[in-house]
Design a protein around this motif. Sequence first.
Motif, PDB file in Angstrom:
ATOM      1  N   MET A   1       0.849  -1.180   0.000  1.00  0.00           N
ATOM      2  CA  MET A   1       0.000   0.000   0.000  1.00  0.00           C
ATOM      3  C   MET A   1       0.889   1.234   0.000  1.00  0.00           C
ATOM      4  N   LYS A   2       0.752   2.065  -1.019  1.00  0.00           N
ATOM      5  CA  LYS A   2       1.551   3.283  -1.155  1.00  0.00           C
ATOM      6  C   LYS A   2       0.679   4.492  -0.837  1.00  0.00           C
ATOM      7  N   ILE A   3       1.106   5.265   0.162  1.00  0.00           N
ATOM      8  CA  ILE A   3       0.431   6.518   0.497  1.00  0.00           C
ATOM      9  C   ILE A   3       1.353   7.659   0.091  1.00  0.00           C
ATOM     10  N   TYR A   4       0.815   8.593  -0.679  1.00  0.00           N
ATOM     11  CA  TYR A   4       1.562   9.747  -1.166  1.00  0.00           C
ATOM     12  C   TYR A   4       1.243  10.952  -0.294  1.00  0.00           C
ATOM     13  N   THR A   5       2.174  11.897  -0.260  1.00  0.00           N
ATOM     14  CA  THR A   5       1.967  13.138   0.495  1.00  0.00           C
ATOM     15  C   THR A   5       2.339  14.318  -0.384  1.00  0.00           C
ATOM     16  N   LEU A   6       1.468  15.300  -0.416  1.00  0.00           N
ATOM     17  CA  LEU A   6       1.727  16.567  -1.107  1.00  0.00           C
ATOM     18  C   LEU A   6       1.707  17.650  -0.038  1.00  0.00           C
ATOM     19  N   LYS A   7       2.778  18.470   0.006  1.00  0.00           N
ATOM     20  CA  LYS A   7       2.851  19.569   0.963  1.00  0.00           C
ATOM     21  C   LYS A   7       3.060  20.862   0.197  1.00  0.00           C
ATOM     22  N   THR A   8       2.303  21.877   0.556  1.00  0.00           N
ATOM     23  CA  THR A   8       2.494  23.199  -0.032  1.00  0.00           C
ATOM     24  C   THR A   8       2.430  24.241   1.076  1.00  0.00           C
ATOM     25  N   LYS A   9       3.152  25.340   0.861  1.00  0.00           N
ATOM     26  CA  LYS A   9       3.090  26.494   1.767  1.00  0.00           C
ATOM     27  C   LYS A   9       2.960  27.742   0.915  1.00  0.00           C
ATOM     28  N   GLN A  10       2.217  28.687   1.439  1.00  0.00           N
ATOM     29  CA  GLN A  10       2.042  29.961   0.749  1.00  0.00           C
ATOM     30  C   GLN A  10       1.865  31.053   1.785  1.00  0.00           C
ATOM     31  N   ARG A  11       2.486  32.190   1.513  1.00  0.00           N
ATOM     32  CA  ARG A  11       2.319  33.368   2.373  1.00  0.00           C
ATOM     33  C   ARG A  11       1.472  34.397   1.646  1.00  0.00           C
ATOM     34  N   LEU A  12       0.559  34.997   2.401  1.00  0.00           N
ATOM     35  CA  LEU A  12      -0.301  36.044   1.854  1.00  0.00           C
ATOM     36  C   LEU A  12      -0.303  37.237   2.796  1.00  0.00           C
ATOM     37  N   PRO A  13      -0.397  38.458   2.223  1.00  0.00           N
ATOM     38  CA  PRO A  13      -0.372  39.668   3.049  1.00  0.00           C
ATOM     39  C   PRO A  13      -1.752  40.042   3.585  1.00  0.00           C
ATOM     40  N   ILE A  14      -2.391  39.101   4.280  1.00  0.00           N
ATOM     41  CA  ILE A  14      -3.722  39.339   4.833  1.00  0.00           C
ATOM     42  C   ILE A  14      -3.739  38.882   6.290  1.00  0.00           C
ATOM     43  N   SER A  15      -4.779  39.265   6.994  1.00  0.00           N
ATOM     44  CA  SER A  15      -4.892  38.876   8.404  1.00  0.00           C
ATOM     45  C   SER A  15      -5.306  37.407   8.502  1.00  0.00           C
ATOM     46  N   ARG A  16      -5.049  36.855   9.657  1.00  0.00           N
ATOM     47  CA  ARG A  16      -5.460  35.474   9.926  1.00  0.00           C
ATOM     48  C   ARG A  16      -6.980  35.342   9.791  1.00  0.00           C
ATOM     49  N   GLU A  17      -7.709  36.347  10.276  1.00  0.00           N
ATOM     50  CA  GLU A  17      -9.172  36.317  10.216  1.00  0.00           C
ATOM     51  C   GLU A  17      -9.659  36.325   8.767  1.00  0.00           C
ATOM     52  N   GLU A  18      -9.037  37.155   7.929  1.00  0.00           N
ATOM     53  CA  GLU A  18      -9.431  37.221   6.520  1.00  0.00           C
ATOM     54  C   GLU A  18      -9.122  35.897   5.809  1.00  0.00           C
ATOM     55  N   ALA A  19      -7.951  35.330   6.099  1.00  0.00           N
ATOM     56  CA  ALA A  19      -7.581  34.039   5.503  1.00  0.00           C
ATOM     57  C   ALA A  19      -8.569  32.960   5.938  1.00  0.00           C
ATOM     58  N   TRP A  20      -8.876  32.919   7.230  1.00  0.00           N
ATOM     59  CA  TRP A  20      -9.796  31.906   7.740  1.00  0.00           C
ATOM     60  C   TRP A  20     -11.173  32.050   7.110  1.00  0.00           C
ATOM     61  N   LYS A  21     -11.666  33.277   7.055  1.00  0.00           N
ATOM     62  CA  LYS A  21     -13.006  33.524   6.506  1.00  0.00           C
ATOM     63  C   LYS A  21     -13.114  32.985   5.086  1.00  0.00           C
ATOM     64  N   PHE A  22     -12.081  33.211   4.285  1.00  0.00           N
ATOM     65  CA  PHE A  22     -12.117  32.755   2.897  1.00  0.00           C
ATOM     66  C   PHE A  22     -11.912  31.244   2.785  1.00  0.00           C
ATOM     67  N   LEU A  23     -10.859  30.736   3.420  1.00  0.00           N
ATOM     68  CA  LEU A  23     -10.476  29.331   3.238  1.00  0.00           C
ATOM     69  C   LEU A  23     -11.426  28.344   3.907  1.00  0.00           C
ATOM     70  N   SER A  24     -12.081  28.757   4.977  1.00  0.00           N
ATOM     71  CA  SER A  24     -12.976  27.830   5.672  1.00  0.00           C
ATOM     72  C   SER A  24     -14.394  27.855   5.107  1.00  0.00           C
ATOM     73  N   ASP A  25     -14.623  28.638   4.070  1.00  0.00           N
ATOM     74  CA  ASP A  25     -15.938  28.681   3.426  1.00  0.00           C
ATOM     75  C   ASP A  25     -15.911  27.755   2.213  1.00  0.00           C
ATOM     76  N   PRO A  26     -16.571  26.589   2.279  1.00  0.00           N
ATOM     77  CA  PRO A  26     -16.517  25.641   1.168  1.00  0.00           C
ATOM     78  C   PRO A  26     -16.963  26.231  -0.171  1.00  0.00           C
ATOM     79  N   ALA A  27     -17.819  27.248  -0.125  1.00  0.00           N
ATOM     80  CA  ALA A  27     -18.284  27.859  -1.370  1.00  0.00           C
ATOM     81  C   ALA A  27     -17.138  28.498  -2.150  1.00  0.00           C
TER      82      ALA A  27
END
Length: 165
Positions: A1-27
């Motif tokens: 059984m082979k399990i693959y892993t993909l890791k990414t990192k990105q920095r954005l010039p926004i607040s944690r609250e703004e990032a959360w609001k956007f990313l946690s909205d499935p729409a």
Amino acid sequence: MKIYTLKTKQRLPISREEAWKFLSDPANLKTITPDYMGFDIISGADREMFPGQIIQYTVSPVAGIKTTWITEITHVKELEYFVDEQRFGPYALWHHKHFIKPIPGGVEMEDIVDYKLPFGILGRMAHPILVGPKLKEIFEYRKKKLEELFGEFPVKEMHQKNTGT
């Protein structure tokens, strides 16, 4: 059984609250998914994210073949992270962790996806020529789209000290 892993990192010039609001909205997933994927939410994205939330999508990852993908939001720690896991869909296993960390000048977002392909040896053979590159392409699209929406994180230039003798 082979399990693959993909890791990414990105920095954005926004607040944690703004990032959360956007990313946690499935729409907002449709906004950061390439159009050719034919991504559409069928149900489950009509309220704020919570553990146990079931979200149904249709997606066409290969040759326009439409498939249903059902994920469950299994963990949520507001402003810090959430986890989605595939319950039914194209992967034998899909476990996607989303982390948001405040940094000077914005946030650092990290995605860690652990996944397994179906079809045994055929799935493993398809990984380096189809699945792996396609996932990297999708996350690269996501990175560019987030930069279009929120701006690029400024890169500080490092200056060498000139020590003439």
